[in-house]
Design a protein around this motif. Sequence first.
Motif, PDB file in Angstrom:
ATOM      1  N   MET A 408       0.727  -0.973  -0.133  1.00 15.79           N
ATOM      2  CA  MET A 408      -0.120  -0.101   0.019  1.00 15.79           C
ATOM      3  C   MET A 408       0.931   0.800  -0.445  1.00 15.79           C
ATOM      4  N   LYS A 409       1.006   2.056  -0.890  1.00 17.48           N
ATOM      5  CA  LYS A 409       1.307   3.594  -0.819  1.00 17.48           C
ATOM      6  C   LYS A 409       0.362   4.235  -0.265  1.00 17.48           C
ATOM      7  N   LYS A 410       2.146   5.477  -0.097  1.00 16.84           N
ATOM      8  CA  LYS A 410       0.533   6.813   0.506  1.00 16.84           C
ATOM      9  C   LYS A 410       0.363   7.583   0.106  1.00 16.84           C
ATOM     10  N   GLY A 411      -0.632   8.610  -0.322  1.00 24.15           N
ATOM     11  CA  GLY A 411      -1.386   9.308  -0.774  1.00 24.15           C
ATOM     12  C   GLY A 411       0.121  10.551  -2.152  1.00 24.15           C
ATOM     13  N   GLN A 412      -0.093  10.235  -3.207  1.00 24.10           N
ATOM     14  CA  GLN A 412       0.955  11.489  -3.832  1.00 24.10           C
ATOM     15  C   GLN A 412       1.174  12.777  -3.757  1.00 24.10           C
ATOM     16  N   GLN A 413       0.306  13.558  -3.043  1.00 24.39           N
ATOM     17  CA  GLN A 413       0.217  14.881  -2.683  1.00 24.39           C
ATOM     18  C   GLN A 413       2.057  15.685  -2.162  1.00 24.39           C
ATOM     19  N   ARG A 414       2.800  16.885  -2.153  1.00 20.82           N
ATOM     20  CA  ARG A 414       3.303  16.714  -1.970  1.00 20.82           C
ATOM     21  C   ARG A 414       3.266  17.899  -0.950  1.00 20.82           C
ATOM     22  N   ASN A 415       2.225  18.120  -0.033  1.00 21.01           N
ATOM     23  CA  ASN A 415       2.277  18.635   1.580  1.00 21.01           C
ATOM     24  C   ASN A 415       0.522  18.417   1.358  1.00 21.01           C
ATOM     25  N   LEU A 416       0.581  18.329   2.991  1.00 20.32           N
ATOM     26  CA  LEU A 416      -0.971  18.899   3.723  1.00 20.32           C
ATOM     27  C   LEU A 416      -2.137  19.723   2.828  1.00 20.32           C
ATOM     28  N   ILE A 417      -1.539  20.867   2.950  1.00 17.48           N
ATOM     29  CA  ILE A 417      -2.255  21.684   1.992  1.00 17.48           C
ATOM     30  C   ILE A 417      -3.007  20.905   0.751  1.00 17.48           C
ATOM     31  N   GLU A 418      -2.093  20.642  -0.277  1.00 20.11           N
ATOM     32  CA  GLU A 418      -2.604  19.800  -1.769  1.00 20.11           C
ATOM     33  C   GLU A 418      -3.288  18.366  -1.250  1.00 20.11           C
ATOM     34  N   ALA A 419      -2.936  18.324  -0.440  1.00 17.77           N
ATOM     35  CA  ALA A 419      -3.728  17.355   0.188  1.00 17.77           C
ATOM     36  C   ALA A 419      -5.523  17.549   0.781  1.00 17.77           C
ATOM     37  N   ALA A 420      -5.609  18.298   1.646  1.00 20.42           N
ATOM     38  CA  ALA A 420      -6.858  18.349   1.999  1.00 20.42           C
ATOM     39  C   ALA A 420      -7.462  19.131   0.442  1.00 20.42           C
ATOM     40  N   SER A 421      -6.931  20.142   0.067  1.00 17.62           N
ATOM     41  CA  SER A 421      -7.639  21.079  -1.184  1.00 17.62           C
ATOM     42  C   SER A 421      -8.395  19.489  -1.789  1.00 17.62           C
ATOM     43  N   GLU A 422      -7.058  18.557  -2.255  1.00 19.10           N
ATOM     44  CA  GLU A 422      -7.628  17.901  -3.304  1.00 19.10           C
ATOM     45  C   GLU A 422      -8.670  16.848  -2.257  1.00 19.10           C
ATOM     46  N   GLY A 423      -8.735  16.153  -1.122  1.00 18.84           N
ATOM     47  CA  GLY A 423     -10.296  15.612  -0.816  1.00 18.84           C
ATOM     48  C   GLY A 423     -10.922  16.722  -0.891  1.00 18.84           C
ATOM     49  N   ALA A 424     -10.892  18.083  -0.540  1.00 17.88           N
ATOM     50  CA  ALA A 424     -12.284  18.929  -0.282  1.00 17.88           C
ATOM     51  C   ALA A 424     -12.840  18.922  -2.018  1.00 17.88           C
ATOM     52  N   THR A 425     -12.194  18.803  -3.095  1.00 21.01           N
ATOM     53  CA  THR A 425     -11.748  18.750  -4.641  1.00 21.01           C
ATOM     54  C   THR A 425     -12.994  17.293  -5.145  1.00 21.01           C
ATOM     55  N   THR A 426     -12.218  15.867  -3.702  1.00 26.45           N
ATOM     56  CA  THR A 426     -13.389  14.726  -4.776  1.00 26.45           C
ATOM     57  C   THR A 426     -13.815  15.060  -3.755  1.00 26.45           C
ATOM     58  N   SER A 427     -14.755  15.256  -2.645  1.00 29.25           N
ATOM     59  CA  SER A 427     -16.240  15.319  -2.508  1.00 29.25           C
ATOM     60  C   SER A 427     -17.012  16.482  -3.650  1.00 29.25           C
ATOM     61  N   ILE A 428     -16.198  16.181  -4.012  1.00 31.74           N
ATOM     62  CA  ILE A 428     -17.324  17.519  -5.485  1.00 31.74           C
ATOM     63  C   ILE A 428     -18.279  16.660  -6.222  1.00 31.74           C
TER      64      ILE A 428
END
Length: 622
Positions: A408-428
């Motif tokens: 199992m791999k970790k997320g490919q985001q580069r930092n916490l801000i990108e991870a949070a933003s990507e998660g919020a965007t995914t919820s759209i």
Amino acid sequence: MSVELTQVTPRLPDGAEKGQDNPAYLNTSIDNLQNTPKESETRHRNNSPEYDPENQDYEMNGCQSAITSAQTAVITIYQENPALIWRIIAIVVFVLYMGYFAYAMYCQFGDEGSIRLLVGTVLAVLLIVVNLVWDSIKAPFEACGKALADNARRMKIVRWVLYVVCVIAIIIILVIEVAIPTPKNLISLAGLAAFIFLCFISSRDPGRVDWHPVFWGLALQFFFAAIILRTQWGYNGFKWLGDRITEFLAHTDAGSKFVFDNTSVHFFAFSIMPVVTFFSAFISITYYLGVMQAIVKVFGRFLSFCLGTTPAESLNAAGNIFVGMTEAPLMIKPFLDTMTISELHAVMTGGFATIAGSVLGAYIGFGVPPNHLLSASVMSAPAALAISKLMCPETERTASTSEDYNKMKKGQQRNLIEAASEGATTSIGLIANIIVNVIAFLALLAFVNATLTWFGNRVGVEEFTFEFICSYLLYPVAWFMGTQPADCRRVAELVGVKTFTNEFIAYKSLQELLQNRQTFLNYTETYGYKDEWYWDDQAVVLTQWNMTLKRGFMEERSEVISTYALCGFSNVGSMGILLGALSALAPSRKKDLASIVLRAMIAGNVACFLTACIAGLFFREF
């Protein structure tokens, strides 16, 4: 007058040949000129000259040169020793936190906050320790397991000893905790046996069923339910955990009120849906940090050890406790192409039998008890594996190995801000999917009910609706789960709505019944229980308030059973969603997936019913 059109040849940069550095000549179709952001970023990086602080067109003064040299040295040290540096940072953070923890316990101990801090710290430390030292200590455990596996006779003896001990424990618990204090709950035990029998006779290959995962999947449910529904400390523990989740999700209001101001105007859109965005962002952050993978790995190993299921299907089942049916398979994407039919069936059943953490908050917003939703999600994971192996037993040799846990791999985001933003965007997409499905299915349900009512009126039958049909058609299912006979039609109606529309509409319908019972309790506290109200078919009339609770209400036990029975994505609409998601992850298995999706959906429903049976068996008011 005529105008002659001539083709204009794009002017190329000096020294450039046709087709070089000019996308107009690279492809014949304009569609091919579009690039993903990642491809554009890669091209930009490849074409950009590498930065060399020592080779610049201007001269630096002494201060600038010193700073640049220091930056270069720091970057070089980090690039050569990234693991060591992050390990040192982690140790420093851990030591600082433990110092804070010790001082916090010293300053205030005994209140709810101190217990929360203690429990969270202990669990986090255990999780960290297990993941750090497992590779070092796993050798003796694997050697012991290999020794047992290689010696068939010894393995058989150990298995039967465990079976006997487990059966004796189950009988003792049933007699002491269920048969003596609440004998009426035993009807749920009959329902449990009935569902298992029906699954067995409808199995793809009844003669090849391995009863080991079936037995231990149900046993895990049994003991887990006994702890959280029959012991005061277990019930209080999960109630406390549910309250903390509700408290955590309540922070969504800060963002919702800023955007929508008055969130009570359109409660579903402005209060319930933002919870999905918040929790989706949080889950994305845990993936980026590797926390979710660590938790799933622990649960997956536990399920695999108890049930004997393969790592891939165990990891998926564990992942479904926290994330949705389309997100969990992403963790096992490398294994999907080589999975057996039985393993694919287990993956799909696990998705249908559970709900996503991102919508958990939405159901809590409907007034559904969070402790029961949480326990239902956990209990359904072993139930899904058990029923899957009963309805679609393993008949092939699996390619899965114990090393799959580490893939199992970790997320490919580069930092916490990108991870949070990507998660919020995914919820759209998730929110859009929820909203359009709710609108579509409610509209279709209204149309079907209007049509059925019209036909019913032609022959003098009133209130002939889809819910009315389900209330009789699925009455045996509700009764076998242990529902009170007076509430069976209401529970059957909820199960029918959930199966043929979706669980959102079913939980919204359950919300009305929950509110009705609370209204009735408030009424009886004021006017007493007798003579001031009466039943009018399925409705309750409160005479003093001149109010009619149209759908009536249910007993608390029936509400709990409904909560567990509805806690899953197993409905007709979800079949297309899951089939599309898995087909995209493993295109070569599309035909196999299509051939078992209906069976998996039914298995997911049965897993939810088994969880409801166990809940009905052990239910007791505290």
